[in-house]
Design a protein around this motif. Sequence first.
Motif, PDB file in Angstrom:
ATOM      1  N   SER A   1       0.779  -1.105   0.017  1.00  0.00           N
ATOM      2  CA  SER A   1      -0.052   0.022  -0.218  1.00  0.00           C
ATOM      3  C   SER A   1       0.871   1.077   0.025  1.00  0.00           C
ATOM      4  O   SER A   1       1.520   1.388   1.012  1.00  0.00           O
ATOM      5  CB  SER A   1      -0.970  -0.053   1.203  1.00  0.00           C
ATOM      6  OG  SER A   1      -1.986   0.772   1.163  1.00  0.00           O
ATOM      7  N   VAL A   2       0.783   2.072  -1.101  1.00  0.00           N
ATOM      8  CA  VAL A   2       1.615   3.064  -1.490  1.00  0.00           C
ATOM      9  C   VAL A   2       0.922   4.477  -1.165  1.00  0.00           C
ATOM     10  O   VAL A   2      -0.046   4.529  -1.997  1.00  0.00           O
ATOM     11  CB  VAL A   2       2.571   3.148  -2.752  1.00  0.00           C
ATOM     12  CG1 VAL A   2       3.652   4.250  -2.664  1.00  0.00           C
ATOM     13  CG2 VAL A   2       3.117   1.637  -2.647  1.00  0.00           C
ATOM     14  N   HIS A   3       1.406   5.500  -0.562  1.00  0.00           N
ATOM     15  CA  HIS A   3       0.821   6.783  -0.312  1.00  0.00           C
ATOM     16  C   HIS A   3       1.609   7.872  -0.138  1.00  0.00           C
ATOM     17  O   HIS A   3       3.094   7.660   0.206  1.00  0.00           O
ATOM     18  CB  HIS A   3      -0.376   6.642   0.878  1.00  0.00           C
ATOM     19  CG  HIS A   3      -1.136   5.503   0.798  1.00  0.00           C
ATOM     20  ND1 HIS A   3      -2.171   5.376  -0.247  1.00  0.00           N
ATOM     21  CD2 HIS A   3      -1.009   4.218   1.409  1.00  0.00           C
ATOM     22  CE1 HIS A   3      -2.805   4.178   0.143  1.00  0.00           C
ATOM     23  NE2 HIS A   3      -1.978   3.510   1.004  1.00  0.00           N
ATOM     24  N   SER A   4       1.431   9.054  -0.275  1.00  0.00           N
ATOM     25  CA  SER A   4       2.049  10.258  -0.090  1.00  0.00           C
ATOM     26  C   SER A   4       2.437  10.547   1.329  1.00  0.00           C
ATOM     27  O   SER A   4       1.922   9.701   2.366  1.00  0.00           O
ATOM     28  CB  SER A   4       1.320  11.481  -0.650  1.00  0.00           C
ATOM     29  OG  SER A   4       1.184  11.357  -1.979  1.00  0.00           O
TER      30      SER A   4
ATOM     31  N   ILE B   1       3.962   1.674   2.321  1.00  0.00           N
ATOM     32  CA  ILE B   1       5.225   2.458   1.935  1.00  0.00           C
ATOM     33  C   ILE B   1       4.923   4.001   2.028  1.00  0.00           C
ATOM     34  O   ILE B   1       4.003   4.213   1.326  1.00  0.00           O
ATOM     35  CB  ILE B   1       5.878   2.188   0.624  1.00  0.00           C
ATOM     36  CG1 ILE B   1       6.255   0.825   0.629  1.00  0.00           C
ATOM     37  CG2 ILE B   1       6.838   3.157  -0.026  1.00  0.00           C
ATOM     38  CD1 ILE B   1       6.615  -0.101  -0.859  1.00  0.00           C
ATOM     39  N   ASP B   2       5.680   4.696   2.700  1.00  0.00           N
ATOM     40  CA  ASP B   2       5.505   6.221   2.838  1.00  0.00           C
ATOM     41  C   ASP B   2       6.569   6.688   1.481  1.00  0.00           C
ATOM     42  O   ASP B   2       7.495   6.426   1.478  1.00  0.00           O
ATOM     43  CB  ASP B   2       6.060   6.641   4.153  1.00  0.00           C
ATOM     44  CG  ASP B   2       5.947   8.100   4.110  1.00  0.00           C
ATOM     45  OD1 ASP B   2       5.840   8.909   3.147  1.00  0.00           O
ATOM     46  OD2 ASP B   2       5.865   8.823   5.363  1.00  0.00           O
TER      47      ASP B   2
ATOM     48  N   ALA C   1      10.272  -6.115  -4.104  1.00  0.00           N
ATOM     49  CA  ALA C   1       9.652  -5.133  -4.763  1.00  0.00           C
ATOM     50  C   ALA C   1       9.571  -4.138  -3.354  1.00  0.00           C
ATOM     51  O   ALA C   1       9.751  -2.658  -3.895  1.00  0.00           O
ATOM     52  CB  ALA C   1       8.048  -5.500  -5.007  1.00  0.00           C
ATOM     53  N   VAL C   2       9.297  -4.359  -2.395  1.00  0.00           N
ATOM     54  CA  VAL C   2       9.357  -3.278  -1.432  1.00  0.00           C
ATOM     55  C   VAL C   2      10.599  -2.688  -0.858  1.00  0.00           C
ATOM     56  O   VAL C   2      10.703  -1.401  -0.889  1.00  0.00           O
ATOM     57  CB  VAL C   2       8.621  -4.091   0.139  1.00  0.00           C
ATOM     58  CG1 VAL C   2       8.814  -3.099   1.168  1.00  0.00           C
ATOM     59  CG2 VAL C   2       7.290  -4.552  -0.233  1.00  0.00           C
ATOM     60  N   GLU C   3      11.444  -3.391  -1.184  1.00  0.00           N
ATOM     61  CA  GLU C   3      12.878  -2.931  -0.977  1.00  0.00           C
ATOM     62  C   GLU C   3      13.213  -1.999  -1.708  1.00  0.00           C
ATOM     63  O   GLU C   3      13.605  -0.864  -1.697  1.00  0.00           O
ATOM     64  CB  GLU C   3      14.105  -4.045  -0.982  1.00  0.00           C
ATOM     65  CG  GLU C   3      15.319  -3.490  -0.782  1.00  0.00           C
ATOM     66  CD  GLU C   3      16.544  -4.700  -0.818  1.00  0.00           C
ATOM     67  OE1 GLU C   3      17.731  -4.342  -0.735  1.00  0.00           O
ATOM     68  OE2 GLU C   3      16.038  -5.695  -1.386  1.00  0.00           O
TER      69      GLU C   3
ATOM     70  N   LEU D   1      13.595   3.986  -3.772  1.00  0.00           N
ATOM     71  CA  LEU D   1      13.017   5.002  -4.561  1.00  0.00           C
ATOM     72  C   LEU D   1      12.386   6.138  -3.803  1.00  0.00           C
ATOM     73  O   LEU D   1      12.741   7.119  -4.004  1.00  0.00           O
ATOM     74  CB  LEU D   1      12.282   4.434  -5.806  1.00  0.00           C
ATOM     75  CG  LEU D   1      11.783   5.644  -6.540  1.00  0.00           C
ATOM     76  CD1 LEU D   1      12.676   6.239  -7.531  1.00  0.00           C
ATOM     77  CD2 LEU D   1      10.794   4.883  -7.672  1.00  0.00           C
ATOM     78  N   ALA D   2      11.775   5.610  -2.933  1.00  0.00           N
ATOM     79  CA  ALA D   2      10.982   6.745  -1.972  1.00  0.00           C
ATOM     80  C   ALA D   2      11.966   7.622  -1.236  1.00  0.00           C
ATOM     81  O   ALA D   2      11.762   8.826  -1.034  1.00  0.00           O
ATOM     82  CB  ALA D   2      10.105   5.841  -0.848  1.00  0.00           C
TER      83      ALA D   2
END
Length: 299
Positions: free
Chosen positions: A66-69, A96-97, A125-127, A132-133
Amino acid sequence: MLERNFTIVCDRGCDLPPVYLERAQATVLEDVPHDALGHVDEVALTQALVRTYRALAAQGHDKIVSVHSCASFSPVVTCAREAAAACEGVADVRVIDAGSASAATGMVVFRLMCHWADGATLDEAVEQAQRLAGSVRLLVIPTVAARFARRRSRKPRAGLLGRATSSLRIRISGERGLYLVSRGEVTQLARSSELSDLTGRLAHAMSAVAASEGELVYATIETGDARALRALEKPLDTNEFEARRLGSVSASSQVEKVVGQGAVAVAFAPADVYWRAAGTAGEDEVQAADDALRAGRDS
């Protein structure tokens, strides 16, 4: 057929075109609930995310990213963490923030979709998404009246009268600000009544990052003001630094509520970090570049 090892959840605040989200079979939180005063209803939002995660798990998708700003831009990521904790034992939800917002979040989501399409494992994928974040940034010039423009990067304890006076001065003078959103922090880099001055400073800020981290990839964001978009794109057409333009997106209503109609922004990241499946610019280099931007905000 290639087996998909996880599923993706995001919200419209990532500003990705729907066609990309559909191709990756991503679940999109369409509406962020608000209360009677127009504020985000975080209790209702958390409950909506819990229902989303549980529904996916019931369909056999029990590995979820779950990816969000970042929380300084939107409360969704905080609510997602609470919802993930409530779903422990039902689904493996990794929140993922993105560390930034708008198309910068979209960059993280898009590359995550690429890893999904390539059959990467959940951990792999999470890593990569988290790496990138740590490197993606948003440079945004909100409108004068936007609540984002009233954000304070200094003297957070200034009195009510002082804040009101500052807000009135900004509105009368027509000053706008240039803000950096990176690693969850918001920093004002410059103020000016001339949009061309701010867009020029924006391009110089990108140049400073490129000098430290190499070639960039970027996307421009607009909110319905073609003239402002042209003012943004002009200084980016330069030989001052190497950069590849990924495209331009229109901000979602969710983002426009924060930055105002007529705002412009650029989301960008080091090309090496963005494209490669493994490897990233050193954490010290990324932090040094951000420190340099913040140190020069009053120049």
